[in-house]
Design a protein around this motif. Structure first.
Motif: not given
Length: 343
Positions: A293-319
């Motif tokens: 598929l000519n895939i040349t790069a991969y990046e993870y989103f994201d490094l850390r949670d914004d707020k680990s106690a939050s109820a918003n899923l967007f705050d929980h993608f961190g490694l």
């Protein structure tokens, strides 16, 4: 500014749904095989659609984490800046240069404000960012989730085309031969023909000659439950982009694909172990099909949670948790980076 200009788009998704540091291109036919993926990460915590009062990043802790992850020169640091419709200064990316030790390179996203903002100022801003950030970058994207933004704002597609053309023209003028220029779209496993037909109508030969890659935001089983083989789902979504979408705009197989964002949240009841398994499945499958598929790069989103106690899923993608302590997936990604960069 950390992705705040794309918050409305993210909310819409949730509702609707060597030492070479240049990015590898597809190898010629008959070569031993495709080059290793360029790997990287967005090193922040805030995600558009997350909490309205994001926690500031701790630069020293970010650098320490990047030093553990990067695996060698060429590791990508993805950052987001945006034209405000007024200032064309084009130095927004400078605040991230401190993350670029040990041969790391920027993957920089430039955001267009939309709403019919005149293109002359946008093009000047783009050229100035290329001039300032280009020598420190492997790639520059002229917009993120542009297919979603264009559905609500018809001024987005002309801005993407103008931005890509201006960025490539400036890169060529400066002799930045390795700097790759593209744009990013959300990939959901179904062809978005309306956006790509609009792109075909607006972008001509100059656009096709200027674009090096299409970046994908890829989140299987996040915004819409889809249990099962997440690696297979990721590759299937990429295949749709390659085989069904890009040909509409006349973009051939020479135009690479970057997995510009890929992630999986740990909002309860989802667990750290599941996040680690999702990352392993998706990145392993993407890597296995990178040549086809000519895939040349991969990046993870994201490094850390914004707020680990939050109820918003967007705050929980961190490694990492919001205090920079590691989740299980941090060591998983570190080990994959070190292994996959060897091919």
């Amino acid at each position: 500014m950390r992705r705040s200009w794309r918050g409305a788009v993210c909310a819409a998704v949730l509702v609707a749904t060597g030492l070479a540091v240049d990015l590898p291109a597809a190898d010629a036919a008959g070569a031993a095989g495709p080059r290793p993926l360029a790997l990287g990460i967005y090193p922040g915590g805030y995600a558009g659609g997350g909490s309205t009062d994001p926690v500031p990043d701790d630069g020293a802790k970010v650098v320490r984490a990047l030093d553990q992850l990067h695996g060698g020169p060429g590791f990508l640091v993805r950052e987001y800046v945006g034209y405000d419709g007024t200032s064309t200064d084009g130095t927004d990316a400078r605040k991230y240069f401190g993350y670029l030790g040990h041969g790391r390179k920027l993957d920089l996203v430039l955001g267009y404000p939309g709403h019919g903002t005149p293109l002359a100022g946008w093009e000047t801003y783009v050229r100035n960012e290329v001039r300032n950030a280009g020598p420190h970058a492997a790639s520059i994207s002229l917009g993120v989730d542009v297919n979603l933004a264009a559905a609500a704002d018809p001024s987005v597609v002309p801005a993407v085309v103008a931005g890509v053309e201006a960025a490539k023209d400036e890169a060529r003028r400066l002799g930045l031969k390795k700097l790759q220029i593209g744009f990013d779209e959300g990939a959901f496993g179904q062809a978005g023909t309306a956006f790509w037909q609009s792109l075909a109508t607006t972008g001509g030969d100059r656009f096709r000659d200027s674009i090096d890659y299409v970046g994908l935001e890829l989140y299987p089983d996040v915004f819409r439950p889809s249990p099962g083989d997440l690696g297979a789902q990721a590759v299937s979504a990429i295949d749709v982009v390659r085989r069904q979408e890009m040909p509409i705009a006349g973009l051939s197989d020479r135009v690479a694909i970057h997995v510009a964002e890929n992630g999986w949240d740990t909002l309860a009841p989802r667990t750290e172990a599941q996040q680690s398994a999702a990352l392993t499945s998706e990145l392993t499958a993407i890597n296995a099909d990178r040549g086809r598929l000519n895939i040349t790069a991969y990046e993870y989103f994201d490094l850390r949670d914004d707020k680990s106690a939050s109820a918003n899923l967007f705050d929980h993608f961190g490694l990492l948790n919001d205090d920079y302590t590691p989740k299980a997936a941090f060591s998983t990604y570190r080990d994959l980076v070190h292994r996959l960069r060897r091919g």
